[in-house]
Design a protein around this motif. Sequence first.
Motif, PDB file in Angstrom:
ATOM      1  N   GLU A  13       0.970  -1.192  -0.093  1.00 22.57           N
ATOM      2  CA  GLU A  13      -0.010   0.092   0.150  1.00 22.57           C
ATOM      3  C   GLU A  13       0.864   1.284   0.053  1.00 22.57           C
ATOM      4  OE1 GLU A  13      -3.709   1.991   2.723  1.00 22.57           O
ATOM      5  OE2 GLU A  13      -2.658   0.119   3.154  1.00 22.57           O
ATOM      6  N   MET A  14       1.876   1.146   0.772  1.00 24.98           N
ATOM      7  CA  MET A  14       2.824   2.395   0.842  1.00 24.98           C
ATOM      8  C   MET A  14       3.381   2.575  -0.548  1.00 24.98           C
ATOM      9  SD  MET A  14       5.898   3.429   3.533  1.00 24.98           S
ATOM     10  CE  MET A  14       4.858   2.938   4.997  1.00 24.98           C
ATOM     11  N   LEU A  15       3.807   1.371  -1.055  1.00 25.03           N
ATOM     12  CA  LEU A  15       4.701   1.728  -2.440  1.00 25.03           C
ATOM     13  C   LEU A  15       3.452   2.173  -3.316  1.00 25.03           C
ATOM     14  CD1 LEU A  15       6.176  -2.097  -2.381  1.00 25.03           C
ATOM     15  CD2 LEU A  15       7.491   0.179  -2.090  1.00 25.03           C
ATOM     16  N   GLN A  16       2.292   1.526  -3.688  1.00 27.68           N
ATOM     17  CA  GLN A  16       1.579   2.245  -4.362  1.00 27.68           C
ATOM     18  C   GLN A  16       1.025   3.622  -4.290  1.00 27.68           C
ATOM     19  OE1 GLN A  16       0.277   0.692  -7.147  1.00 27.68           O
ATOM     20  NE2 GLN A  16      -0.310   2.825  -7.436  1.00 27.68           N
ATOM     21  N   HIS A  17       0.957   4.216  -2.861  1.00 27.34           N
ATOM     22  CA  HIS A  17       0.941   5.476  -2.542  1.00 27.34           C
ATOM     23  C   HIS A  17       1.981   6.302  -3.055  1.00 27.34           C
ATOM     24  CE1 HIS A  17      -2.554   5.137  -0.303  1.00 27.34           C
ATOM     25  NE2 HIS A  17      -2.066   4.332   0.612  1.00 27.34           N
TER      26      HIS A  17
END
Length: 120
Positions: A13-17
């Motif tokens: 999720e952090m990577l996608q953000h």
Amino acid sequence: ARYLNAEKLARDEMLQHSKTYFNPWDTIHDGNPQEILERGEQEKLPPLLIMQGELDDNVRPAVQEKFVTSYRAAGGECHYEVFAGCEHLWIREPGPQTDRAYDTLKTFIARQLSAKQLAA
């Protein structure tokens, strides 16, 4: 460093953000404060307060310490405060460390306002 850490910890999720925010992707380097300092870009360096949880595994203390060192070396004023036993979002929970953080912030702001008034 934050992105690479998220990659290492498989925090999808952090990577996608990050990929959503930095579009096009190369802007991740253009707007990276650590890289701006390392490139020696002539930027304004306002007084800075960094409050860091000792147990933060999102933005690790070593990353912040490197930034603080670079910021100061570039001529910036940086107050760096580590909060023992605290994780990344520690300030959301009431308690002694949160109270200490509020006091630290109030003191920092008061000092900046006082310095500004003296300069005027």
